[in-house]
Design a protein around this motif. Structure first.
Motif, PDB file in Angstrom:
ATOM      1  N   PRO A  88       0.853  -1.197   0.000  1.00 30.71           N
ATOM      2  CA  PRO A  88       0.000   0.000   0.000  1.00 30.71           C
ATOM      3  C   PRO A  88       0.890   1.249   0.000  1.00 30.71           C
ATOM      4  O   PRO A  88       1.758   1.387   0.862  1.00 30.71           O
ATOM      5  CB  PRO A  88      -0.790  -0.111   1.308  1.00 30.71           C
ATOM      6  N   THR A  89       0.690   2.095  -0.985  1.00 29.01           N
ATOM      7  CA  THR A  89       1.589   3.228  -1.199  1.00 29.01           C
ATOM      8  C   THR A  89       0.789   4.513  -1.343  1.00 29.01           C
ATOM      9  O   THR A  89      -0.128   4.595  -2.149  1.00 29.01           O
ATOM     10  CB  THR A  89       2.425   2.988  -2.484  1.00 29.01           C
TER      11      THR A  89
ATOM     12  N   GLN B 277       7.508   0.845  12.529  1.00 31.04           N
ATOM     13  CA  GLN B 277       7.553  -0.001  11.329  1.00 31.04           C
ATOM     14  C   GLN B 277       8.522   0.588  10.310  1.00 31.04           C
ATOM     15  O   GLN B 277       8.589   1.805  10.138  1.00 31.04           O
ATOM     16  CB  GLN B 277       6.160  -0.070  10.684  1.00 31.04           C
ATOM     17  N   ARG B 278       9.256  -0.310   9.636  1.00 31.23           N
ATOM     18  CA  ARG B 278      10.162   0.151   8.575  1.00 31.23           C
ATOM     19  C   ARG B 278       9.337   0.688   7.413  1.00 31.23           C
ATOM     20  O   ARG B 278       8.359   0.061   6.998  1.00 31.23           O
ATOM     21  CB  ARG B 278      11.027  -1.011   8.088  1.00 31.23           C
ATOM     22  N   ALA B 279       9.742   1.842   6.935  1.00 35.89           N
ATOM     23  CA  ALA B 279       8.981   2.470   5.863  1.00 35.89           C
ATOM     24  C   ALA B 279       9.919   3.170   4.889  1.00 35.89           C
ATOM     25  O   ALA B 279      11.106   3.352   5.175  1.00 35.89           O
ATOM     26  CB  ALA B 279       7.988   3.471   6.453  1.00 35.89           C
ATOM     27  N   LYS B 280       9.360   3.520   3.742  1.00 34.77           N
ATOM     28  CA  LYS B 280      10.140   4.211   2.709  1.00 34.77           C
ATOM     29  C   LYS B 280       9.444   5.486   2.289  1.00 34.77           C
ATOM     30  O   LYS B 280       8.220   5.508   2.104  1.00 34.77           O
ATOM     31  CB  LYS B 280      10.274   3.317   1.464  1.00 34.77           C
TER      32      LYS B 280
ATOM     33  N   GLN C 201      -1.744   8.146   9.240  1.00 32.95           N
ATOM     34  CA  GLN C 201      -3.168   8.374   8.958  1.00 32.95           C
ATOM     35  C   GLN C 201      -3.662   7.461   7.828  1.00 32.95           C
ATOM     36  O   GLN C 201      -4.778   6.956   7.867  1.00 32.95           O
ATOM     37  CB  GLN C 201      -3.399   9.828   8.507  1.00 32.95           C
ATOM     38  N   ASN C 202      -2.816   7.311   6.821  1.00 30.11           N
ATOM     39  CA  ASN C 202      -3.213   6.520   5.645  1.00 30.11           C
ATOM     40  C   ASN C 202      -2.824   5.044   5.758  1.00 30.11           C
ATOM     41  O   ASN C 202      -3.036   4.273   4.821  1.00 30.11           O
ATOM     42  CB  ASN C 202      -2.609   7.127   4.380  1.00 30.11           C
ATOM     43  N   GLN C 203      -2.224   4.708   6.905  1.00 31.50           N
ATOM     44  CA  GLN C 203      -1.833   3.320   7.187  1.00 31.50           C
ATOM     45  C   GLN C 203      -0.965   2.712   6.094  1.00 31.50           C
ATOM     46  O   GLN C 203      -1.234   1.623   5.597  1.00 31.50           O
ATOM     47  CB  GLN C 203      -3.078   2.459   7.421  1.00 31.50           C
ATOM     48  N   VAL C 204       0.073   3.472   5.701  1.00 29.34           N
ATOM     49  CA  VAL C 204       0.990   2.976   4.680  1.00 29.34           C
ATOM     50  C   VAL C 204       2.424   2.965   5.215  1.00 29.34           C
ATOM     51  O   VAL C 204       2.757   3.691   6.153  1.00 29.34           O
ATOM     52  CB  VAL C 204       0.956   3.847   3.399  1.00 29.34           C
ATOM     53  N   THR C 205       3.246   2.141   4.582  1.00 29.39           N
ATOM     54  CA  THR C 205       4.673   2.145   4.920  1.00 29.39           C
ATOM     55  C   THR C 205       5.485   2.573   3.698  1.00 29.39           C
ATOM     56  O   THR C 205       6.693   2.434   3.660  1.00 29.39           O
ATOM     57  CB  THR C 205       5.137   0.745   5.374  1.00 29.39           C
ATOM     58  N   GLN C 206       4.782   3.093   2.700  1.00 33.62           N
ATOM     59  CA  GLN C 206       5.485   3.612   1.525  1.00 33.62           C
ATOM     60  C   GLN C 206       4.800   4.882   1.033  1.00 33.62           C
ATOM     61  O   GLN C 206       3.579   4.917   0.913  1.00 33.62           O
ATOM     62  CB  GLN C 206       5.512   2.552   0.425  1.00 33.62           C
ATOM     63  N   LEU C 207       5.634   5.899   0.775  1.00 30.89           N
ATOM     64  CA  LEU C 207       5.145   7.188   0.303  1.00 30.89           C
ATOM     65  C   LEU C 207       5.965   7.611  -0.914  1.00 30.89           C
ATOM     66  O   LEU C 207       7.191   7.498  -0.904  1.00 30.89           O
ATOM     67  CB  LEU C 207       5.295   8.237   1.425  1.00 30.89           C
TER      68      LEU C 207
END
Ligand code: MN
Length: 244
Positions: free
Chosen positions: A111-112, A211-214, A187-193
């Motif tokens: 989910p991005t 959480q690891r995210a990008k 807010q958007n419950q993502v780990t990628q932007l």
């Protein structure tokens, strides 16, 4: 070859820089044609004064995208701070789907969140105030109700002033607020932007609530075309060279 998706932003296209437009045409014809989809994350144009501005230049850009769309490549557009007045008329001419300013896609299982990114620069209080007005309901209506010739004059004056006054560029120079990035991603419950706007291309490894995210930042097209290519296994920031 694995299926892949392209993301671009901050081309800042204008009639005065045919080299940038040519680089885009080359990219669309030779690269984007192979993609599953192409997302344009804002500031496609240096300025946009209304879909009724049927200049030869604007039509040439619309046609280039439409040719690709007609070949079956889905094209998506999110407004930037320079071209937020783009409406359905132009989107239809260009064969693009207009997306909301923040949008979550399923990018090969991840989910991005995708956006232009100007809303992340919360330290620029003056700009954020203008943004709320400009993205509201009455301001665009008021501006778009002015005669095209008047809007053209306003844009031309704005261009001259920003050339003279480097301080006006501070908005582009200002980077995102890290707290805002985390807030919006949570807010958007993502780990990628994926976003543009800051003209600082990079793939940042960050942490969102443990959480690891990008956070992937697209670059501009001033000296070369900055392109993000994403497949299931790979994230690559690429450059498309300008032809002499
Ligand atoms: Mn921008």
């Amino acid at each position: 070859m694995q299926p892949f998706t392209y993301f671009i932003s901050d081309l800042h296209l204008c009639a005065q820089r045919p080299d940038i437009s040519q680089c885009l045409f080359d990219f669309l014809q030779t690269q984007a044609i192979k993609a599953e989809a192409l997302y344009v994350l804002g500031d496609l144009f240096e300025a946009w004064i209304g879909d009724d501005d049927n200049s030869e230049f604007n039509l040439s850009i619309a046609t280039a995208f439409k040719t690709l769309a007609d070949k079956g490549i889905p094209l998506y557009f999110i407004h930037g701070n320079r071209d937020f007045l783009i409406r359905k008329t132009f989107a239809q001419q260009a064969g693009m789907t207009l997306l909301p300013e923040q949008y979550v896609i399923n990018l090969y299982g991840t989910p991005t969140l995708i956006m232009h990114g100007d809303e992340l620069c919360t330290r620029d209080v003056v700009y954020q105030k203008f943004r709320r007005k400009a993205r509201g309901w009455w301001w665009p209506r008021l501006v778009l109700s002015l005669p095209l010739s008047t809007r053209r004059k306003i844009a031309e004056n704005g261009r001259k002033t920003s050339q003279k006054n480097h301080a006006k560029l501070s908005m582009e120079i200002m980077d995102v607020s890290p707290e805002e990035v985390i807030k919006v991603m949570a807010q958007n419950q993502v780990t990628q932007l994926i976003h543009g706007h800051t003209h600082r291309p990079a793939i940042h490894e960050i942490s969102v609530n443990g959480q690891r995210a990008k956070r992937i930042v697209l670059g501009d097209w001033y000296d070369q075309g900055s392109i993000l290519k994403v497949s299931r296994d790979q994230l690559q920031l690429l450059n498309q060279q300008f032809n002499a």
